[in-house]
Motif scaffolding. Structure first.
Motif, short mmCIF file in Angstrom:
data_model
loop_
_atom_site.label_atom_id
_atom_site.label_comp_id
_atom_site.label_asym_id
_atom_site.label_seq_id
_atom_site.Cartn_x
_atom_site.Cartn_y
_atom_site.Cartn_z
N GLY A 189 38.74 44.15 38.83
CA GLY A 189 39.74 43.68 39.78
C GLY A 189 41.10 44.29 39.56
N PHE A 190 41.29 44.96 38.42
CA PHE A 190 42.55 45.62 38.12
C PHE A 190 42.26 47.07 37.76
N GLY A 191 42.76 48.00 38.54
CA GLY A 191 42.59 49.40 38.23
C GLY A 191 43.47 49.80 37.05
N PHE A 192 43.11 50.92 36.43
CA PHE A 192 43.87 51.38 35.27
C PHE A 192 45.33 51.61 35.63
N ILE A 234 53.25 46.04 43.31
CA ILE A 234 51.95 46.35 42.73
C ILE A 234 50.97 45.18 42.87
N HIS A 235 51.49 43.96 42.73
CA HIS A 235 50.63 42.78 42.74
C HIS A 235 50.86 41.92 43.98
N ASP A 236 51.25 42.55 45.10
CA ASP A 236 51.60 41.76 46.28
C ASP A 236 50.42 40.94 46.82
N THR A 283 47.12 50.35 37.96
CA THR A 283 47.82 49.08 38.19
C THR A 283 48.28 48.47 36.87
N VAL A 284 47.38 48.46 35.91
CA VAL A 284 47.72 47.89 34.59
C VAL A 284 48.76 48.77 33.91
N PHE A 285 48.57 50.09 33.97
CA PHE A 285 49.48 51.01 33.29
C PHE A 285 50.91 50.86 33.82
N PHE A 286 51.07 50.93 35.16
CA PHE A 286 52.41 50.82 35.72
C PHE A 286 53.00 49.43 35.54
N SER A 287 52.15 48.42 35.48
CA SER A 287 52.65 47.07 35.20
C SER A 287 53.25 47.01 33.81
N ILE A 288 52.58 47.67 32.84
CA ILE A 288 53.10 47.69 31.46
C ILE A 288 54.43 48.43 31.41
N ILE A 289 54.52 49.58 32.10
CA ILE A 289 55.76 50.36 32.09
C ILE A 289 56.89 49.56 32.73
N LEU A 290 56.62 48.96 33.89
CA LEU A 290 57.66 48.18 34.58
C LEU A 290 58.08 46.97 33.75
N ALA A 291 57.11 46.36 33.08
CA ALA A 291 57.46 45.22 32.22
C ALA A 291 58.34 45.68 31.07
N LEU A 343 43.32 51.62 29.40
CA LEU A 343 42.40 52.65 29.89
C LEU A 343 41.00 52.43 29.34
N LEU A 344 40.90 52.17 28.04
CA LEU A 344 39.59 51.95 27.43
C LEU A 344 38.93 50.68 27.95
N LEU A 345 39.70 49.61 28.07
CA LEU A 345 39.15 48.36 28.57
C LEU A 345 38.69 48.49 30.01
N GLY A 346 39.48 49.24 30.80
CA GLY A 346 39.10 49.43 32.20
C GLY A 346 37.80 50.19 32.33
N LYS A 347 37.64 51.26 31.55
CA LYS A 347 36.41 52.04 31.59
C LYS A 347 35.22 51.26 31.03
N SER A 348 35.50 50.24 30.22
CA SER A 348 34.43 49.42 29.64
C SER A 348 34.07 48.24 30.53
N GLY A 349 34.78 48.08 31.64
CA GLY A 349 34.47 47.01 32.57
C GLY A 349 35.11 45.68 32.27
N TYR A 350 36.09 45.67 31.36
CA TYR A 350 36.72 44.41 31.00
C TYR A 350 37.92 44.05 31.89
N LEU A 351 38.31 44.96 32.75
CA LEU A 351 39.47 44.70 33.62
C LEU A 351 39.05 44.77 35.09
#
Length: 239
Positions: free
Chosen positions: A32-35, A70-72, A37-45, A22-30
């Motif tokens: 192409g990947f929304g928060f 999510i990443h189709d 998308t990253v969050f649910f990817s972590i949970i599914l992983a 969440l912090l990295l996404g709001k800081s512009g480091y992610l």
């Protein structure tokens, strides 16, 4: 550290990674990947890793399907999302359960672990020994009655089936019985005398565990329920 504590630490770390995302996404480091998308990817992983460690086919194939959905676009798999890949996960899970039945899990150790988690019996058959009982249903339905004297351990498995178990006529050894449940893509209902005390410690992954009615916390007899419910549903009725 017990298994339950390890699991809490594992999921705690995953949610901390979600906070970092969440912090990295709001800081512009992610870019192409929304928060989400990253969050649910972590949970599914996390679910996928847990499924691999527990050799749970559903918890392996369905998170994989979720990650593909999510990443189709990134994977160029838009043609098979979402329903084809979910259907493949379901059919693959059923097929693996048929080829590799969970029965092998019952042959691991053969007792109820001291920390309250389930380990399993050594033999097949409905009564393992004088005080140990095992019931299993797969791709069907069954109603079973736990009876006899000095019952101490009951092992229950429902895989793509429905299992009802009644404890009305059971005479417990030392006034307690330890029940290990393994419910995956199935339904399980336990019917327990209302005057018994009930202690539930069940891992629940993409499933449901319910209690209908109220037991007696000061009852002479105590029923301990541990184990796993994944992509299934379990109800414990006080009767």
């Amino acid at each position: 550290m017990g298994r339950s504590q390890v699991k809490k630490v594992f999921w705690g770390v995953l949610f901390l990674l979600g906070a970092l995302a969440l912090l990295l996404g709001k800081s512009g480091y992610l870019e192409g990947f929304g928060f989400w998308t990253v969050f649910f990817s972590i949970i599914l992983a996390g679910v996928l890793i847990d499924g691999i460690l527990r050799v749970s086919f559903g918890e392996i194939l369905f998170p994989l399907a979720g990650l593909i959905i999510i990443h189709d676009e990134l994977l160029h798999m838009e043609a098979i999302t979402p329903w084809p890949v979910l259907g493949a996960a379901l059919l693959g899970t059923i097929g693996l359960h048929i080829i590799f039945p969970r029965r092998g899990k019952w042959k691991k150790i053969g007792d109820y672990a001291s920390e309250g988690t389930c380990q399993y019996g050594v033999e097949d058959g409905e009564r393992l020994s004088g005080d140990k009982i095992r019931y299993e249903v797969s791709f069907g339905s069954a109603i079973k009655y736990v009876s006899g004297k000095d019952v101490s351990q009951v092992f229950l498995e429902s895989s793509f089936g429905s299992l009802e178990v009644y404890f009305n006529d059971a005479e417990l050894k030392d006034h307690e019985v330890k029940v290990c449940v393994d419910c995956s893509f199935g339904n399980m209902e336990l019917y327990v005398p209302a005057e018994w005390n009930l202690v539930i410690n069940v891992d629940n992954s993409f499933g449901g565990v319910e209690e209908s009615g109220h037991g007696n916390p000061n009852g002479e007899n105590t029923l301990y329920v541990s184990g796993e419910v994944s992509f299934g549903h379990m109800i414990i009725h006080h009767i």
